[in-house]
Design a protein around this motif. Structure first.
Motif, PDB file in Angstrom:
ATOM      1  N   ARG A 184      -3.555  -0.832  -5.734  1.00  0.00           N
ATOM      2  CA  ARG A 184      -2.678  -1.057  -4.589  1.00  0.00           C
ATOM      3  C   ARG A 184      -2.040  -2.439  -4.602  1.00  0.00           C
ATOM      4  O   ARG A 184      -2.636  -3.413  -5.030  1.00  0.00           O
ATOM      5  N   ASN A 234      -0.085   4.739   1.720  1.00  0.00           N
ATOM      6  CA  ASN A 234      -0.340   4.518   0.301  1.00  0.00           C
ATOM      7  C   ASN A 234      -0.094   5.821  -0.451  1.00  0.00           C
ATOM      8  O   ASN A 234       0.272   6.835   0.144  1.00  0.00           O
ATOM      9  N   ASP A 283       3.105   1.809  -0.027  1.00  0.00           N
ATOM     10  CA  ASP A 283       2.471   1.306  -1.253  1.00  0.00           C
ATOM     11  C   ASP A 283       2.316   2.463  -2.238  1.00  0.00           C
ATOM     12  O   ASP A 283       1.459   3.334  -2.064  1.00  0.00           O
TER      13      ASP A 283
END
Length: 404
Positions: A276, A292, A271
């Motif tokens: 997000r 992430n 991500d």
């Protein structure tokens, strides 16, 4: 100097706070229009990237409302809760910070290329919103020009970086070779296209989502396959790596949707969006591994190898910072320079009036005017601001306050 900046970035703030302050292009424009209504704010720029949101203003006198309170009201977040994550800079500190940011020296991936484009886009949004005053225009122009010069003249020892390059490096360290892997990129904006190009370069088979109404409007990197954005969950079983890069305020992949499909035995979810895109509960599904944006940065033990390059980069930045200071501290004198040069040209014409024809007079007038302007600007660029102001005061007394 009456320049202020408020920011929140990866060095001080967790992702869950940064994503609440991030701006899409539409929200950026809306916020600039809010700032326009504030008394004494002359111009503003909002820079919003994966790692930072920074708001720059040029103002006069005293602000009726501080930028942090305006921002928190606009984002419907609590100022008291967020204040500890904000960084506040003014004047010299703010100016020098901007140059460091646009050159990539403040990025998580040291020396990354993408930040220059992001700064340029932020400035363009302000210009199109008619909220880029001369001071911010000249400031950002110098910062961008300096960063371009750095990009062309200085090569970081390990090359130019982006967050996607860091993704590749991290996967390699986990013994995940992207060559011949099937990769799905959700999002066809700048980050999505960059991810596609870098993964193709590393041998992956890349597919990108495209919304139906965007067909024909988006440049698709060579070698990339296209699927409808609405099919993104349905096609997940075909892919080894899934990367999401959109700039929306909602999940592109929800846990309750993904858990229903039969994924491959091993799948990597990445991500790169702020806010997000991927519900982190998906990372707990058996066989998946997830990252992430905060999981990617330059290794601490690599920073020392950049020291010499950083010093050379700062030398270029300081050159353009000085250019801005020279312009700023003397900007009120520019009109006087042109008036003085015209007075000198008029004086010259009076002295030769009886000796030459009209055509020659015009040539002499233009030439003398340009020569005087060149001379005065040369002095401005090579004198201390205070000394130059004194010099201009002398010229003004002799040329602007007296008749020829």
């Amino acid at each position: 100097m009456q320049i202020k900046m408020i920011g929140i970035d990866h060095s001080k703030s967790p992702l869950q706070y940064r994503e609440k302050v991030a701006f899409s292009t539409v929200r950026n424009i809306e916020f600039l229009n809010i700032l326009k209504q504030e008394e004494n704010i002359l111009g503003g720029v909002v820079l919003s990237t994966c790692n930072r949101t920074e708001i720059w203003i040029s103002y006069k006198d005293k602000l009726e409302n501080e930028i942090d309170s305006i921002l928190c009201k606009f984002k419907n977040i609590n100022l008291y809760e967020y204040k500890k994550y904000f960084t506040y800079r003014e004047d010299k500190e703010a100016i020098e910070h901007l140059f460091m940011v646009s050159s990539g020296l403040k990025s998580k991936i040291l020396g990354e290329d993408q930040i220059i484009t992001q700064v340029k886009n932020a400035v363009e949004i302000s210009r199109e919103s008619d909220f880029l005053n001369t001071t911010l225009d000249v400031l950002f122009r110098n910062a961008i020009t300096a960063s371009k010069k750095i990009k062309t003249q200085i090569k970081f020892k390990k090359g130019s970086f982006s967050v996607v390059d860091s993704v590749i490096k991290k996967l390699e360290k986990l013994n995940i070779n992207v060559k011949d892997k099937s990769c799905l990129i959700i999002g066809n904006g700048e980050m999505g296209r960059l991810a596609s190009e870098i993964f193709i370069k590393n041998g992956a088979n890349v597919t990108m989502t495209l919304r139906q109404h965007h067909k024909g409007d988006v440049v698709i990197p060579v070698g990339v396959n296209i699927i409808n954005f609405s099919d993104r969950v349905e096609v997940l079983p075909k892919f080894d790596i899934v990367i999401s890069t959109t700039s929306t305020n909602r999940y592109m992949l929800k846990y309750e949707d993904v858990v229903k499909v039969k994924l491959k035995e091993k799948v990597v979810f990445i991500d790169l969006a702020v806010p997000r895109d991927i519900d982190e509960k998906i990372f707990s599904i058996k066989g998946t591994i997830g990252f992430n944006i905060d999981d990617f940065q330059i290794e601490e033990n690599e920073i020392n190898s950049f020291n010499e390059t950083i010093e050379r980069t700062k030398e270029i930045l300081n050159e353009y910072i000085d250019n801005f200071y020279k312009w700023y501290y003397n900007k009120d004198l520019i009109t006087n320079i042109f008036e003085i040069s015209q007075k000198v040209a008029d004086d010259t014409i009076l002295r030769i009036n009886k000796l030459v024809d009209d055509n020659t007079k015009n040539i002499v007038e233009k030439s003398s005017k340009k020569s005087i302007e060149k001379l005065i600007f040369c002095l401005r660029d090579n004198m201390k601001p205070r000394d130059f102001k004194n010099f201009m005061n002398i010229l003004e007394k002799n040329y602007l306050n007296e008749d020829i």
